[in-house]
Motif scaffolding. Structure first.
Motif, PDB file in Angstrom:
ATOM      1  N   LYS A 180       0.797  -1.219   0.000  1.00 29.33           N
ATOM      2  CA  LYS A 180       0.000   0.000   0.000  1.00 29.33           C
ATOM      3  C   LYS A 180       0.834   1.275   0.000  1.00 29.33           C
ATOM      4  O   LYS A 180       0.341   2.343  -0.381  1.00 29.33           O
ATOM      5  CB  LYS A 180      -0.956  -0.004   1.190  1.00 29.33           C
ATOM      6  CG  LYS A 180      -2.124  -0.966   1.009  1.00 29.33           C
ATOM      7  CD  LYS A 180      -3.128  -0.829   2.143  1.00 29.33           C
ATOM      8  CE  LYS A 180      -4.365  -1.675   1.876  1.00 29.33           C
ATOM      9  NZ  LYS A 180      -5.389  -1.508   2.933  1.00 29.33           N
ATOM     10  N   TYR A 212      -3.003  -8.782  -4.320  1.00 27.37           N
ATOM     11  CA  TYR A 212      -2.782  -7.597  -5.154  1.00 27.37           C
ATOM     12  C   TYR A 212      -2.184  -7.941  -6.522  1.00 27.37           C
ATOM     13  O   TYR A 212      -1.724  -7.060  -7.241  1.00 27.37           O
ATOM     14  CB  TYR A 212      -1.902  -6.598  -4.406  1.00 27.37           C
ATOM     15  CG  TYR A 212      -2.618  -5.998  -3.222  1.00 27.37           C
ATOM     16  CD1 TYR A 212      -3.451  -4.895  -3.370  1.00 27.37           C
ATOM     17  CD2 TYR A 212      -2.496  -6.573  -1.955  1.00 27.37           C
ATOM     18  CE1 TYR A 212      -4.134  -4.362  -2.279  1.00 27.37           C
ATOM     19  CE2 TYR A 212      -3.177  -6.046  -0.862  1.00 27.37           C
ATOM     20  CZ  TYR A 212      -3.994  -4.944  -1.027  1.00 27.37           C
ATOM     21  OH  TYR A 212      -4.675  -4.424   0.052  1.00 27.37           O
ATOM     22  N   LEU A 340      -0.004   6.124   2.822  1.00 26.33           N
ATOM     23  CA  LEU A 340      -0.566   5.020   2.068  1.00 26.33           C
ATOM     24  C   LEU A 340      -0.933   5.503   0.679  1.00 26.33           C
ATOM     25  O   LEU A 340      -1.573   6.539   0.508  1.00 26.33           O
ATOM     26  CB  LEU A 340      -1.801   4.460   2.776  1.00 26.33           C
ATOM     27  CG  LEU A 340      -1.580   3.884   4.184  1.00 26.33           C
ATOM     28  CD1 LEU A 340      -2.895   3.342   4.724  1.00 26.33           C
ATOM     29  CD2 LEU A 340      -0.548   2.791   4.149  1.00 26.33           C
TER      30      LEU A 340
END
Length: 343
Positions: A180, A212, A340
């Protein structure tokens, strides 16, 4: 026979107006002694400064009354185990149990040695942080009737109580955080591949990458032993690659310290040139420059719950076995970056 302070069991009994057998039952926490009598005996014990002779106690009692617990740990240099010992000792002391520690240094012969020594000392029970090769030894202890609780990991094909943390989720959270903040080439330095804890953390690492859509590069998933030197050497191997990782996830605090040593020796900046997150948030994490992002697991709480379970097992050997899995918490600091980049 008088104890070291010159006060005998009979003197305590005479002053409290009870028999020596009653005093002995109070000392050994026998519930048959009525409350008022127990309080009177305890008061006299405190007044006279009486201390039971543990050697004599062990010689005249059967298993379950020695008030000794054997604790087998693989590496006393690891601060995580020191925290566990603190939790165990504090609760054990409150229950009038003493802890005898065997640090077997991840060595099978030393495991056997300490188990036999502790058995000869008439310990009531064992707390074990299992290591490869221990299954048969621990199974024998259970079959011989000892109360046994495993910490940090369980054992295959052996029914016993276990206290551990959610290693999978802790590793997943650490790697997801790295993703992230923008990292896609994330290395993992793991410990001994035969330890269930290691495999659970590798699985969490892989699950985060899969979520991801980041391919798993086996070249940057490396492991050896769960010690400082392995962290030094394995991180050097990663950083020497033609395409080094931009971030490293380490599997325990000693590996983290080793990786940090290599990074600082090479003059690399954290997190600008290489980010790092470790499994185990230790007291020194805030003292690092920059402070370390780490997965927090409470060794003290593991120790406290462990001795609680052991006390229950001693009191009721037939009760169902339980496996307690504690949650981890990712403590975000500056070693991975500040903001982030993904929701």
């Amino acid at each position: 026979m008088a104890n070291q302070k010159g006060v005998s069991l009979k003197e305590v009994a005479d002053k409290a107006g009870v028999s020596t057998a009653t005093v002995s039952r109070v000392i050994n926490s026998k519930t048959v002694v009525k409350g008022e009598t127990e309080l009177r005996v305890q008061k006299v014990i405190k007044q006279l400064g009486y201390r039971p002779n543990r050697v004599a106690q062990r010689l005249r009692t059967t298993r379950g009354a020695s008030k000794l617990i054997g604790l087998l740990i693989p590496d006393i240099q690891n601060p995580f185990y020191v925290d566990i010992i603190r939790g165990i000792e504090q609760y054990a002391y409150a229950r009038n149990f003493a802890i005898v520690i065997g640090n077997f240094s991840q060595n099978e012969e030393r495991q056997k040695f300490y188990i036999e020594i502790l058995k000869s000392e008439s310990v009531d029970a064992f707390i074990v942080a299992p290591f490869p090769g221990m299954n048969d030894y621990v199974k024998e202890l259970v079959e011989e009737g000892y109360a046994v609780v495993c910490i940090d990991r369980g054992l295959a094909n052996v029914d016993l109580d276990v206290v551990k943390v959610d290693n999978f989720q802790g590793a997943f959270d650490a790697v997801e955080h790295l993703i992230k903040v923008g990292h896609t080439r994330i290395a993992h330095i793991s410990g001994n591949a035969l330890i269930p804890t290691t495999m659970e953390r590798i699985s969490g690492y892989e699950a985060a990458l899969n979520k991801y859509g980041i391919p798993i590069d086996r070249e940057i998933v490396i492991g050896r032993n769960s010690d400082h030197q392995s962290g030094v050497e394995l991180s050097a191997r990663l950083l020497d690659m033609p395409n080094p990782p931009s971030a490293i996830f380490t599997s325990n605090n000693l590996l983290t310290l080793g990786a940090l040593e290599t990074i600082h020796t090479r003059g690399l900046k954290i997190p600008e040139q290489v980010a790092i997150v470790g499994f185990d948030d230790m007291y020194w994490s805030m003292s690092l420059n920059p402070p370390l992002t780490a997965v927090r697991q409470s060794g003290f709480e593991i120790g406290r719950i462990t001795i609680e379970l052991l006390h229950q097992r001693i009191a009721d050997p037939a009760r169902p076995y339980v496996s307690i899995v504690l949650k981890t918490e990712l403590i975000v600091r500056n070693s991975c970056g500040y903001k982030l980049k993904m929701a």
